[in-house]
Design a protein around this motif. Structure first.
Motif, PDB file in Angstrom:
ATOM      1  N   ALA A  13     102.525  17.833  44.436  1.00 15.40           N
ATOM      2  CA  ALA A  13     101.589  17.047  43.637  1.00 15.40           C
ATOM      3  C   ALA A  13     102.341  16.197  42.610  1.00 15.40           C
ATOM      4  N   VAL A  14     101.756  15.058  42.282  1.00 17.14           N
ATOM      5  CA  VAL A  14     102.394  14.184  41.298  1.00 17.14           C
ATOM      6  C   VAL A  14     101.986  14.592  39.891  1.00 17.14           C
ATOM      7  N   ALA A  15     102.837  14.268  38.934  1.00 15.10           N
ATOM      8  CA  ALA A  15     102.500  14.570  37.554  1.00 15.10           C
ATOM      9  C   ALA A  15     101.396  13.618  37.102  1.00 15.10           C
ATOM     10  N   VAL A  16     100.478  14.131  36.327  1.00 15.84           N
ATOM     11  CA  VAL A  16      99.355  13.310  35.888  1.00 15.84           C
ATOM     12  C   VAL A  16      99.506  12.973  34.420  1.00 15.84           C
ATOM     13  N   LYS A  17      99.459  11.684  34.119  1.00 18.31           N
ATOM     14  CA  LYS A  17      99.461  11.270  32.718  1.00 18.31           C
ATOM     15  C   LYS A  17      98.198  10.477  32.478  1.00 18.31           C
ATOM     16  N   SER A  18      97.433  10.909  31.545  1.00 17.09           N
ATOM     17  CA  SER A  18      96.169  10.250  31.289  1.00 17.09           C
ATOM     18  C   SER A  18      96.370   9.095  30.320  1.00 17.09           C
ATOM     19  N   LYS A  19      95.912   7.891  30.740  1.00 12.59           N
ATOM     20  CA  LYS A  19      96.078   6.724  29.867  1.00 12.59           C
ATOM     21  C   LYS A  19      94.958   6.647  28.839  1.00 12.59           C
ATOM     22  N   LYS A  20      93.746   6.995  29.275  1.00 15.41           N
ATOM     23  CA  LYS A  20      92.612   6.881  28.376  1.00 15.41           C
ATOM     24  C   LYS A  20      92.329   8.239  27.764  1.00 15.41           C
ATOM     25  N   LYS A  21      92.478   8.317  26.480  1.00 17.48           N
ATOM     26  CA  LYS A  21      92.282   9.598  25.810  1.00 17.48           C
ATOM     27  C   LYS A  21      90.847   9.711  25.321  1.00 17.48           C
ATOM     28  N   LEU A  22      90.098  10.540  25.987  1.00 20.97           N
ATOM     29  CA  LEU A  22      88.716  10.751  25.596  1.00 20.97           C
ATOM     30  C   LEU A  22      88.482  12.242  25.433  1.00 20.97           C
ATOM     31  N   SER A  23      87.809  12.598  24.372  1.00 19.37           N
ATOM     32  CA  SER A  23      87.463  14.013  24.246  1.00 19.37           C
ATOM     33  C   SER A  23      86.087  14.212  24.879  1.00 19.37           C
ATOM     34  N   ILE A  24      85.711  15.455  25.060  1.00 21.28           N
ATOM     35  CA  ILE A  24      84.390  15.742  25.633  1.00 21.28           C
ATOM     36  C   ILE A  24      83.295  15.273  24.677  1.00 21.28           C
ATOM     37  N   ARG A  25      83.524  15.508  23.385  1.00 18.99           N
ATOM     38  CA  ARG A  25      82.493  15.157  22.398  1.00 18.99           C
ATOM     39  C   ARG A  25      82.275  13.649  22.276  1.00 18.99           C
ATOM     40  N   ASP A  26      83.265  12.855  22.671  1.00 20.29           N
ATOM     41  CA  ASP A  26      83.099  11.396  22.615  1.00 20.29           C
ATOM     42  C   ASP A  26      81.913  10.931  23.443  1.00 20.29           C
ATOM     43  N   PHE A  27      81.549  11.760  24.404  1.00 19.34           N
ATOM     44  CA  PHE A  27      80.509  11.363  25.347  1.00 19.34           C
ATOM     45  C   PHE A  27      79.152  11.127  24.674  1.00 19.34           C
ATOM     46  N   SER A  28      78.895  11.846  23.601  1.00 21.97           N
ATOM     47  CA  SER A  28      77.593  11.702  22.917  1.00 21.97           C
ATOM     48  C   SER A  28      77.634  10.632  21.835  1.00 21.97           C
ATOM     49  N   LYS A  29      78.825  10.126  21.535  1.00 23.03           N
ATOM     50  CA  LYS A  29      78.933   9.192  20.410  1.00 23.03           C
ATOM     51  C   LYS A  29      78.571   7.778  20.867  1.00 23.03           C
ATOM     52  N   PRO A  30      77.545   7.186  20.257  1.00 25.20           N
ATOM     53  CA  PRO A  30      77.152   5.846  20.675  1.00 25.20           C
ATOM     54  C   PRO A  30      78.300   4.838  20.506  1.00 25.20           C
ATOM     55  N   SER A  31      78.479   4.008  21.507  1.00 26.77           N
ATOM     56  CA  SER A  31      79.473   2.934  21.437  1.00 26.77           C
ATOM     57  C   SER A  31      79.064   1.902  22.474  1.00 26.77           C
ATOM     58  N   GLU A  32      79.637   0.723  22.366  1.00 29.42           N
ATOM     59  CA  GLU A  32      79.241  -0.337  23.301  1.00 29.42           C
ATOM     60  C   GLU A  32      79.591   0.040  24.735  1.00 29.42           C
ATOM     61  N   GLN A  33      80.776   0.603  24.912  1.00 27.95           N
ATOM     62  CA  GLN A  33      81.213   1.015  26.256  1.00 27.95           C
ATOM     63  C   GLN A  33      82.249   2.120  26.105  1.00 27.95           C
ATOM     64  N   LEU A  34      82.001   3.230  26.776  1.00 26.39           N
ATOM     65  CA  LEU A  34      82.882   4.396  26.588  1.00 26.39           C
ATOM     66  C   LEU A  34      84.234   4.232  27.277  1.00 26.39           C
TER      67      LEU A  34
END
Lengths: 305, 539
Positions: B2-23
């Motif tokens: 398997a390849v190593a995974v590096k996440s570019k977009k850092k989002l927490s779980i709680r960010d999901f409920s926070k209103p914003s123009e586009q998550l």
């Protein structure tokens, strides 16, 4: 009865009751729609590439040959060596395998000590078990510490894991680490470790043979009991619910051909009243699944008029 | 490995409920690179953005696209009402009366995930997006899990938060979660790698079900234009029986003209041995396929029929992807028609989800007429010795796409390979293949969804790994258009996605890539037909 006795018995009772309750709850859930996932290891002659009996022309007329040994092989490799993690997440395996295998060895060592305790109470010789118990538990604790440290570091520093980790993930690892570390401390500071451990188990039944244990032993036993006490209320019950995810879901491929006994179990499920609220479902508080799926919903009737 | 995974977009779980123009947002530069000549980002067709009008009318705060078109609530009161409906649906999702169909697998997945993220490396969408957090198979599952422990298992006490984390429930979360349930093709590749047996694909499926069965919110192409239309008009394509019969007449004539063999489609023949049910999309988009079936059945001397009853000529069952009630209605309809015609078996055409819904998933509703899949059938045909076949007529490079529903979820792996090894001398595998295949990127009904800019998204993100696989499978051939290369995709839905992939990238013109089913190759190899059945000019 001492406090230690009480604590041990109550932990065992809670552990068993909670595990059994969860197991029964899951086992008694309704038969679900087929949701097989291949490869299924009991598909004789086909498991190695993921095939099934559905590859046959007129498969329903063919006898089914289930390879239970093949299934057992997959289970053993999965349980003992965490083969799935090895194949799909090698980095994690280097932490997860020693953590889990260390626990298996620790439990295995404790089981030998219980056996020694039984022999002791029966007045039989158990000295031959002592070096084995010592080596097995030593190895288990060392592996366990290595695994715990690696897993803790990964949970903290690997952002893939940290953002999905809840406080309990760290607490569980710390608890396991505490069990392993106190185990090593007890082993290294007590030359009569194995005899004392055997004596401890015998003493749970017959308090008069309970040995005088070093203080660190109480820390070790306390940590282990606390862990056992709360484990059945966490996701760590995957140690036995994994049986269901594999056997009742992934590998569950029972057919429902005319004459098969399965339909008798399904009929009561189909007789249940549906209460979904969306208009197209057409539930009215009285209709059951059969009524709903064999007649058009109100919305559909309207469109066909 | 398997390849190593590096996440570019850092989002927490709680960010999901926070209103914003586009998550979340995917830049073309983030996307997984394709092999040449498709490797230059600046030469790619680009990624259309959602119109301002669409953003004004609908909830479009999840990512760059939109599938469900959720109308914006008028006010806070309406938002609260919708949230309450969601909670009501959540409770029903875990009740044996309403969700006996999947309660056990869903509960097991909710309660036992170790959050080890082993599955993420197997998701072609997450990888193709450049490891955008929102597309992790675990992201939507973790949100549902937290809601499950908070609202279904009772209370938000410290033990629940300590064990399972917490999340704020509001309309922002509900609307995003609905859209996010349509960012997974339900291919279940991630479920294969989960050491515990958690199935994130099934979680996406059940989320869609909650919204459809409780809130009447679903992708229009699956629901109104899909299952509802199929059960009223007769087909999700909108064709009624008259139109489909008319189409088949034309197909029969065309078959005779091209093969020299007179073909006659049979309708509603009671007591026939075989009831053939196609995905009705074949009649419109790939008429060679039903034509080839008619010819083969006839040449094999098999007594067969099609049905002109409502849903009888369309084996599509989009209920499989979002709604168990609709799934059961359509499956029962198919079984009833077979019963009425007194056929010995149903032959399921080349369509993965049709085969799974009718073949195994619907099996737990009633003891229906036996069903046989097209791969096993063609295996039987080719090796029966009844047809004279000349493999040299298929003397062009061929690779095979494995439809997830038929292969990973049913274990139908070898028959199609035996056939191809026998009749296509230049057959080669994609890698990985078989039960470890990659989804075409149009799974779970996406191949028929193109509203807003979703076509761009499913081509550039969800279909990316498949396109790479196809290109790599032919890497040893002349890369240009001079050598035609055939992707055998024995599934209507997958063919739809592969068609869109090839059109989007101009792959026919640039690389000579063509696609079709399995039976077309069988007919093309038949010695008794005049000329070639597979005609690159009209493909």
């Amino acid at each position: 009865m001492t406090f230690l006795h009480f604590f041990v018995y109550i932990t065992i009772i809670v552990f068993l009751a909670a595990v059994i309750a969860r197991g029964v709850r899951i086992a008694r859930m309704p038969i679900h729609l087929r949701w097989d996932l291949y490869p299924i290891p009991h598909e004789k002659g086909r498991a190695h590439y993921g095939g099934s009996i559905l590859e046959e022309v007129d498969w329903w007329t063919k006898p089914r040959h289930k390879d239970h040994i093949g299934e057992l092989k997959v289970m053993i490799l999965e349980i003992l060596l965490l083969k799935g993690v090895w194949e799909h997440n090698r980095k994690l395996w280097f932490g997860s395998f020693p953590l889990h295998f260390g626990l298996y060895l620790l439990i295995g060592g404790e089981a030998l000590a219980v056996l020694g305790g039984v022999l002791h109470l029966l007045g039989q010789q158990f000295l031959f078990l002592q070096p084995v118990i010592t080596v097995v538990i030593w190895t288990g604790c060392v592996l366990g510490v290595i695994g715990t440290v690696i897993m803790l570091l990964m949970r903290i520093f690997d952002s893939n894991l940290s953002k999905f980790s809840t406080p309990s993930h760290y607490f569980n690892l710390l608890m396991l680490g505490a069990i392993y570390v106190t185990g090593i401390l007890w082993l290294s500071g007590d030359q009569g470790f194995a005899a004392n451990l055997v004596g401890f188990y015998a003493g749970l039944v017959s308090p008069s043979v309970m040995p005088a244990l070093p203080a660190v032993a109480f820390w070790h036993i306390g940590c282990a009991l606390l862990f056992m006490f709360y484990l059945p209320f966490t996701h760590m019950t995957h140690f036995f619910t994994k049986y269901f995810t594999y056997h009742s879901v992934r590998w569950e491929d029972e057919t429902n051909r005319p004459g098969d006994p399965l339909q008798k179990k399904l009929d009561p499920q189909l007789a249940q009243v549906v209460t979904w609220s969306a208009p197209h479902v057409g539930a009215d508080g009285r209709k059951n699944w059969v009524d709903i799926v064999t007649s058009p919903a109100p919305e559909i009737e309207k469109e066909t008029k | 490995m398997a390849v190593a995974v590096k996440s570019k977009k850092k989002l927490s779980i709680r960010d999901f409920s926070k209103p914003s123009e586009q998550l979340a947002h995917v830049d073309p530069e983030d996307l997984y690179p394709l092999p040449p000549p498709y490797d230059k980002v600046e030469e790619q067709p680009g990624f259309k953005r959602l119109s301002e009008e669409a953003k004004r009318k609908y909830e479009a705060t999840l990512d760059d696209t939109m599938v469900v078109n959720i109308p914006k609530p008028k006010d806070k009161e309406e938002e609260d009402k919708l949230v309450r409906q969601f909670v009501s649906g959540l409770e029903k999702l875990f009740s044996p009366e309403n969700n006996w169909t999947f309660l056990q697998p869903l509960t097991l997945s909710m309660e036992h995930c170790a959050r080890c993220q082993t599955c993420i490396k197997d998701c072609p969408i997450y990888e193709a997006s450049g490891y955008n957090d929102i597309y992790r198979p675990t992201y939507r599952s973790e949100i549902l899990r937290r809601l499950y422990f908070k609202y279904v298992k009772g209370g938000g006490g410290w033990w629940k938060k300590f064990n399972n984390g917490d999340i704020e429930l509001n309309w922002t979360l509900v609307s995003r979660l609905l859209e996010l349930s349509y960012r997974c093709t339900l291919c279940r590749r991630c479920a294969q790698s989960c050491p515990i047996g958690v199935d994130n694909g099934q979680i996406s499926h059940d989320l869609r079900k909650l919204f459809s069965c409780e809130m009447e919110l679903a992708a229009k192409d699956l629901h109104e234009k899909g299952t509802i239309q199929q059960l009223t008009v007769g087909s999700s394509t909108g064709m009624n029986a008259l139109v489909v019969k008319d189409n088949c007449e034309f197909i029969d004539e065309d078959m005779e003209e091209r093969t020299g063999i007179k073909v006659e489609t049979v309708w509603d023949k009671e007591g026939a041995d075989v009831l053939l049910i196609h995905n009705a999309g074949e009649f419109l988009a790939w008429p060679d396929n039903p034509g080839a079936f008619a010819l083969i059945l006839q040449e094999m001397g098999i007594s067969w029929t099609l049905s002109s009853e409502i849903a009888g000529y369309d084996g599509v069952n989009y209920g499989l992807f979002y709604d168990d009630v609709q799934l059961a209605r359509i499956a029962m309809r198919h079984y009833e028609i077979a019963e009425k015609l007194k056929v010995k078996k149903i032959l399921m055409g080349e369509c993965g989800h049709l085969t799974k819904a009718m073949g195994v998933v619907g099996d737990r509703l009633t003891q229906a007429t036996p069903r046989e899949n097209a791969m096993a059938f063609l295996d039987g045909v080719v090796f029966s010795g009844k047809l004279k076949l000349d493999p040299s007529r298929n003397d062009f490079p061929v690779t095979l796409h494995d439809p997830c529903n038929m292969v990973r979820s049913m274990g139908i792996v070898e028959p199609q390979r035996r056939v191809l090894r026998h009749i296509a001398p230049k057959f080669r595998e994609m890698h990985p293949h078989g039960v470890r295949n990659y989804c075409c990127g149009g799974g779970s009904g996406w191949a028929i969804m193109s509203q807003n800019n979703f076509l761009d998204w499913r081509i550039q993100v969800s279909g990316r790994k498949k396109f790479e696989q196809i290109l790599n499978a032919f890497a040893d051939e002349d890369p240009g258009a001079e050598t035609p290369k055939y992707v055998c995709a024995p599934c209507s839905n997958c063919k739809g996605q592969i068609r869109d992939l090839f059109d989007y990238y101009g792959a026919k013109e640039k690389s000579g890539l063509y696609y079709g089913g399995l039976i077309e190759l069988v007919v093309n190899a038949m010695v008794d037909i005049k000329g070639r059945f597979i005609d690159w000019e009209i493909m």
